[in-house]
Design a protein around this motif. Structure first.
Motif, PDB file in Angstrom:
ATOM      1  N   GLY A 156       0.805  -1.214   0.000  1.00 49.17           N
ATOM      2  CA  GLY A 156       0.000   0.000   0.000  1.00 49.17           C
ATOM      3  C   GLY A 156       0.834   1.258   0.000  1.00 49.17           C
ATOM      4  N   SER A 170      -5.061   4.654  -5.488  1.00 44.64           N
ATOM      5  CA  SER A 170      -5.106   3.801  -4.305  1.00 44.64           C
ATOM      6  C   SER A 170      -6.165   2.728  -4.536  1.00 44.64           C
ATOM      7  CB  SER A 170      -5.420   4.616  -3.043  1.00 44.64           C
ATOM      8  OG  SER A 170      -6.782   4.985  -2.999  1.00 44.64           O
ATOM      9  N   LYS A 171      -6.343   1.882  -3.561  1.00 45.72           N
ATOM     10  CA  LYS A 171      -7.299   0.783  -3.685  1.00 45.72           C
ATOM     11  C   LYS A 171      -8.710   1.299  -3.943  1.00 45.72           C
ATOM     12  CE  LYS A 171      -8.621  -1.606   0.075  1.00 45.72           C
ATOM     13  NZ  LYS A 171     -10.015  -1.748   0.296  1.00 45.72           N
ATOM     14  N   GLN A 177       2.555   1.659  -3.320  1.00 47.45           N
ATOM     15  CA  GLN A 177       1.578   2.092  -4.321  1.00 47.45           C
ATOM     16  C   GLN A 177       1.291   3.576  -4.153  1.00 47.45           C
ATOM     17  OE1 GLN A 177      -2.323   0.283  -4.024  1.00 47.45           O
ATOM     18  NE2 GLN A 177      -2.962   1.089  -5.985  1.00 47.45           N
ATOM     19  N   ALA A 178       1.145   4.033  -2.905  1.00 46.63           N
ATOM     20  CA  ALA A 178       0.862   5.444  -2.646  1.00 46.63           C
ATOM     21  C   ALA A 178       2.027   6.321  -3.089  1.00 46.63           C
ATOM     22  CB  ALA A 178       0.550   5.658  -1.165  1.00 46.63           C
ATOM     23  N   GLU A 215      -2.599   6.682   3.405  1.00 46.12           N
ATOM     24  CA  GLU A 215      -1.301   6.330   2.816  1.00 46.12           C
ATOM     25  C   GLU A 215      -0.968   7.255   1.651  1.00 46.12           C
ATOM     26  OE1 GLU A 215      -1.252   2.177   1.854  1.00 46.12           O
ATOM     27  OE2 GLU A 215      -0.947   1.590   3.938  1.00 46.12           O
ATOM     28  N   LEU A 216      -1.955   7.577   0.845  1.00 39.91           N
ATOM     29  CA  LEU A 216      -1.738   8.500  -0.269  1.00 39.91           C
ATOM     30  C   LEU A 216      -1.397   9.893   0.264  1.00 39.91           C
ATOM     31  CD1 LEU A 216      -1.732   9.233  -3.264  1.00 39.91           C
ATOM     32  CD2 LEU A 216      -4.213   9.570  -3.096  1.00 39.91           C
ATOM     33  N   ALA A 220       1.890   6.666  -6.664  1.00 39.34           N
ATOM     34  CA  ALA A 220       0.770   7.537  -7.030  1.00 39.34           C
ATOM     35  C   ALA A 220       1.176   9.002  -6.920  1.00 39.34           C
ATOM     36  CB  ALA A 220      -0.437   7.249  -6.156  1.00 39.34           C
ATOM     37  N   ASP A 254      -7.740   8.480   1.753  1.00 40.70           N
ATOM     38  CA  ASP A 254      -6.674   7.490   1.812  1.00 40.70           C
ATOM     39  C   ASP A 254      -5.455   8.080   2.517  1.00 40.70           C
ATOM     40  OD1 ASP A 254      -4.226   6.056   0.870  1.00 40.70           O
ATOM     41  OD2 ASP A 254      -5.745   4.789  -0.076  1.00 40.70           O
TER      42      ASP A 254
END
Length: 139
Positions: A4, A124-125, A7-8, A35-36, A11, A33
């Protein structure tokens, strides 16, 4: 599970967020989100600013859900502090997620707000980002 945070971070790069940028965050709520958000703050090496900042910003992250009101009004309001050439990243829940925003609604609202839609990316997810910019005018 993992992945995660990586991925963030990716992003933040896809959003064109770079060190030293001033990024304004609007529409934050408990469903955003984290994490983002952390990845973006790590990328700019600072905290994001809010709507009370009162100075120009390089980019705006606008978290938006289908029940947040009039999207045109939200987009126009997000232009207030944006420097010329800056981008608005409209963050909306992905299709199939609660409160997802129909892509046609974004396509309709953007030009009314004086913006052009350039790209959409999964960030994100649960969230996707649509890049909106003011159209270049011929000199």
């Amino acid at each position: 599970m993992g992945g995660g945070a990586a991925q963030a971070t990716g992003a933040a790069e896809r959003l064109g967020i770079t060190p030293g940028m001033v990024v304004q965050e609007l529409g934050w709520d408990n469903d955003t989100d984290d994490e983002l958000r952390v990845a973006i703050e790590d990328a700019i090496d600072a905290d994001m600013v809010d709507g009370d900042y009162g100075n120009v910003v390089d980019a705006v992250l606008l978290w938006w859900r289908e029940d947040d009101g009039d999207l045109v009004d939200g987009l126009v309001d997000s232009l207030t502090d944006l420097v010329g050439g800056g981008a608005i990243w409209l963050l909306t829940p992905k299709v199939g997620r609660p409160h997802a925003v129909d892509a046609a609604d974004i396509a309709e609202a953007a030009p009314i707000a004086g913006l052009s839609q350039t790209t959409t990316a999964a960030v994100s997810k649960d969230w996707q980002a649509t890049r909106l910019v003011t159209p270049k005018t011929p000199a």
